[in-house]
Write an enzyme that holds these catalytic residues in place. Structure first.
Site, PDB file in Angstrom:
ATOM      1  N   ASN A 240     -61.014 -22.371   9.092  1.00 38.02           N
ATOM      2  CA  ASN A 240     -61.629 -22.647   7.798  1.00 38.02           C
ATOM      3  C   ASN A 240     -60.596 -22.619   6.674  1.00 38.02           C
ATOM      4  O   ASN A 240     -59.665 -21.811   6.686  1.00 38.02           O
ATOM      5  CB  ASN A 240     -62.719 -21.606   7.500  1.00 38.02           C
ATOM      6  CG  ASN A 240     -63.829 -21.636   8.523  1.00 38.02           C
ATOM      7  OD1 ASN A 240     -64.013 -22.628   9.225  1.00 38.02           O
ATOM      8  ND2 ASN A 240     -64.568 -20.548   8.626  1.00 38.02           N
TER       9      ASN A 240
ATOM     10  N   HIS B 296     -55.432 -24.068   9.257  1.00 40.75           N
ATOM     11  CA  HIS B 296     -55.673 -25.376   8.638  1.00 40.75           C
ATOM     12  C   HIS B 296     -55.464 -25.364   7.129  1.00 40.75           C
ATOM     13  O   HIS B 296     -55.889 -26.279   6.434  1.00 40.75           O
ATOM     14  CB  HIS B 296     -57.082 -25.866   8.964  1.00 40.75           C
ATOM     15  CG  HIS B 296     -57.258 -26.261  10.394  1.00 40.75           C
ATOM     16  ND1 HIS B 296     -58.489 -26.446  10.991  1.00 40.75           N
ATOM     17  CD2 HIS B 296     -56.337 -26.502  11.370  1.00 40.75           C
ATOM     18  CE1 HIS B 296     -58.318 -26.787  12.259  1.00 40.75           C
ATOM     19  NE2 HIS B 296     -57.034 -26.825  12.515  1.00 40.75           N
TER      20      HIS B 296
ATOM     21  N   CYS C 114     -41.408 -30.947  -3.976  1.00 36.36           N
ATOM     22  CA  CYS C 114     -40.595 -29.735  -3.857  1.00 36.36           C
ATOM     23  C   CYS C 114     -41.153 -28.740  -2.853  1.00 36.36           C
ATOM     24  O   CYS C 114     -40.529 -27.715  -2.583  1.00 36.36           O
ATOM     25  CB  CYS C 114     -40.418 -29.076  -5.224  1.00 36.36           C
ATOM     26  SG  CYS C 114     -41.905 -28.239  -5.854  1.00 36.36           S
TER      27      CYS C 114
ATOM     28  N   THR D  84     -67.323 -22.211  16.246  1.00 35.45           N
ATOM     29  CA  THR D  84     -66.479 -23.397  16.397  1.00 35.45           C
ATOM     30  C   THR D  84     -67.161 -24.432  17.282  1.00 35.45           C
ATOM     31  O   THR D  84     -67.997 -24.094  18.125  1.00 35.45           O
ATOM     32  CB  THR D  84     -65.110 -23.037  17.016  1.00 35.45           C
ATOM     33  OG1 THR D  84     -65.285 -22.670  18.381  1.00 35.45           O
ATOM     34  CG2 THR D  84     -64.458 -21.890  16.255  1.00 35.45           C
ATOM     35  N   SER D  85     -66.772 -25.679  17.117  1.00 34.69           N
ATOM     36  CA  SER D  85     -67.385 -26.768  17.885  1.00 34.69           C
ATOM     37  C   SER D  85     -66.783 -26.905  19.273  1.00 34.69           C
ATOM     38  O   SER D  85     -67.372 -27.531  20.155  1.00 34.69           O
ATOM     39  CB  SER D  85     -67.220 -28.090  17.138  1.00 34.69           C
ATOM     40  OG  SER D  85     -65.842 -28.457  17.068  1.00 34.69           O
TER      41      SER D  85
ATOM     42  N   ASN E 169     -71.877 -18.304  18.739  1.00 40.89           N
ATOM     43  CA  ASN E 169     -72.118 -19.579  18.066  1.00 40.89           C
ATOM     44  C   ASN E 169     -73.614 -19.756  17.830  1.00 40.89           C
ATOM     45  O   ASN E 169     -74.445 -19.050  18.417  1.00 40.89           O
ATOM     46  CB  ASN E 169     -71.591 -20.735  18.926  1.00 40.89           C
ATOM     47  CG  ASN E 169     -70.973 -21.849  18.109  1.00 40.89           C
ATOM     48  OD1 ASN E 169     -71.197 -21.939  16.905  1.00 40.89           O
ATOM     49  ND2 ASN E 169     -70.209 -22.703  18.765  1.00 40.89           N
TER      50      ASN E 169
END
Length: 235
Positions: free
Chosen positions: A93, A110, A121, A178-179, A203
């Site tokens: 996430n 991520h 820069c 999570t998938s 899940n």
């Protein structure tokens, strides 16, 4: 016990942040084309559209609050050392709800939505306000060089060396919300199993790779995660 926890969008869904992929077809990528909004090529082609999308998500995040799942994971991280254990928390996430829930040293593979990165820069700075194609970098003073500090499609996730080291040292791998379809994170469970490390999926519903987990717990994250944490600390 050394627990490696991987979290995905499902852990933040009850905080009002949408998931990206779900079996009902209502995830974020069912409504928006990721190739037009979440790639380096999209940003080069139409930075204004990309900024508009992430500005919307940033404002949504600033209004969100951590839920019971975030708080429970922070509790586990805080209390596990007293039981002779430790926890590594890695998230896919880009929100900061783990931190606002009390967790420390969260590994954002991520990137982070509340940061911006200069493409010239490479400076990274906090970013809570909207970005535009004319925004200036505070470090190099150039205009139009800032982008969200997030990993787009086609880019390599961050901190992979540290993640692989922590995963190799774990005695329990836990995937939450999570998938099971986005790599390299979807391959973490196979890496764990190859080393004989026990695995657990938490899940809302079975992920794409649910069958490879040793243990599976399903339901709303705000219910299932606190119950699992209590079981771990109780044991």
């Amino acid at each position: 016990m050394r627990i490696f926890v991987l979290t995905g969008a499902g852990v933040s869904a009850e905080s009002g942040l949408g998931t990206f992929r779900d079996k009902s077809g209502t995830g974020l990528w069912a409504r928006f084309d990721p190739m037009k909004l979440a790639t380096p090529e999209a940003f080069a082609r139409d930075p204004a559209a990309v900024h508009e999308f992430y500005n919307f998500r940033r404002r949504n995040l600033l209004d969100a609050r951590p839920n019971a799942a975030h708080l429970a994971l922070a509790r586990l991280q805080r209390e596990l050392p007293a039981h002779g254990g430790a926890m590594t928390l890695v998230t896919q996430n880009i929100d900061d709800l783990h931190e606002r829930g009390g967790a420390r040293d969260v590994v954002h593979m991520h990137g982070e939505l509340l940061k911006a990165r200069c493409v010239t820069c490479r400076a990274i700075a906090a970013q809570r306000s909207d970005l535009t194609a004319e925004s200036h970098c505070a470090s190099c003073r150039r205009a139009g060089t800032l982008r969200p500090h997030v990993v787009w499609f086609g880019e390599t996730p961050l901190f992979m060396e540290d993640i692989c080291a922590a995963l190799s040292d774990a005695t329990l791998f836990v995937s939450i919300g999570t998938s099971g379809s986005v790599y390299p994170a979807a391959g973490f469970v196979s890496h764990a199993r190859a080393r004989g490390v026990r695995s657990c999926e938490i899940n809302l519903m079975p992920s794409d790779n649910a069958s490879v987990f040793d243990e599976r717990r399903y339901g709303a994250a705000s219910d299932v995660v606190p119950a699992w944490v209590s079981d771990v600390l109780g044991a």
